[in-house]
Design a protein around this motif. Structure first.
Motif, PDB file in Angstrom:
ATOM      1  N   THR A   2       0.851  -1.184   0.000  1.00  0.00           N
ATOM      2  CA  THR A   2       0.000   0.000   0.000  1.00  0.00           C
ATOM      3  C   THR A   2       0.887   1.233   0.000  1.00  0.00           C
ATOM      4  O   THR A   2       1.826   1.334   0.781  1.00  0.00           O
ATOM      5  CB  THR A   2      -0.919   0.015   1.239  1.00  0.00           C
ATOM      6  N   PRO A  58      -2.998  -0.055  -3.843  1.00  0.00           N
ATOM      7  CA  PRO A  58      -3.841   0.947  -3.179  1.00  0.00           C
ATOM      8  C   PRO A  58      -2.993   2.116  -2.671  1.00  0.00           C
ATOM      9  O   PRO A  58      -1.796   1.969  -2.411  1.00  0.00           O
ATOM     10  CB  PRO A  58      -4.452   0.192  -1.998  1.00  0.00           C
ATOM     11  N   ARG A  73      -8.205   2.798  -4.408  1.00  0.00           N
ATOM     12  CA  ARG A  73      -7.902   1.373  -4.558  1.00  0.00           C
ATOM     13  C   ARG A  73      -6.820   1.141  -5.606  1.00  0.00           C
ATOM     14  O   ARG A  73      -6.202   0.092  -5.633  1.00  0.00           O
ATOM     15  CB  ARG A  73      -9.156   0.597  -4.912  1.00  0.00           C
ATOM     16  N   SER A  74      -6.595   2.133  -6.468  1.00  0.00           N
ATOM     17  CA  SER A  74      -5.596   2.028  -7.521  1.00  0.00           C
ATOM     18  C   SER A  74      -4.924   3.390  -7.687  1.00  0.00           C
ATOM     19  O   SER A  74      -5.582   4.364  -8.028  1.00  0.00           O
ATOM     20  CB  SER A  74      -6.273   1.624  -8.842  1.00  0.00           C
TER      21      SER A  74
END
Length: 131
Positions: A2, A58, A73-74
């Motif tokens: 992340t 993310p 999320r992207s």
């Protein structure tokens, strides 16, 4: 993995007519990415990550003084967007456009057209004018 981005306002850049600039920072694989923007510095960092070829993941954006975080999320999707505010429309999200491309398009629209000439002083058929 992340991506974690921390952003904070640069209060010294605030004016009566404009919001202050924000600075953001993320450390990914030991490399520090930074960006400064009035609207979306985290999205600028996402564009840097995409340009460096990092695999999608993310992205969590923490803002100084606020609880919680914004989650993309992207980060590849975050790189495609930015925040905009106009005189006729309040703050909203829009597709990001490269400023260099924007300038080139504006220049092309406002530049004089090539190959187009005004009416000439000589007639198209001089022999017809002699009659």
């Amino acid at each position: 993995m992340t991506i974690t981005v921390h952003q904070r306002p640069l209060e010294a850049t605030r004016t009566a007519n404009k919001s202050c600039k924000w600075t953001a920072e993320a450390i990914v694989n030991g490399r520090t990415y930074t960006a400064t923007s009035r609207m979306a510095p985290a999205n600028d960092i996402a564009r840097q990550l995409v340009a460096n070829g990092l695999p999608d993941a993310p992205m969590h954006i923490y803002s100084a003084g606020l609880k919680g975080c914004l989650v993309w999320r992207s980060f590849h999707k975050a790189a495609e967007r930015t925040i905009e505010e106009t005189t006729t429309k309040p703050v909203h999200m829009v597709r990001w456009r490269d400023p260099a491309v924007e300038r080139a398009q504006i220049t092309a629209r406002t530049a004089p057209k090539q190959g187009v000439k005004g009416a000439g002083r000589t007639p198209a058929y001089p022999e017809a004018a002699e009659r």
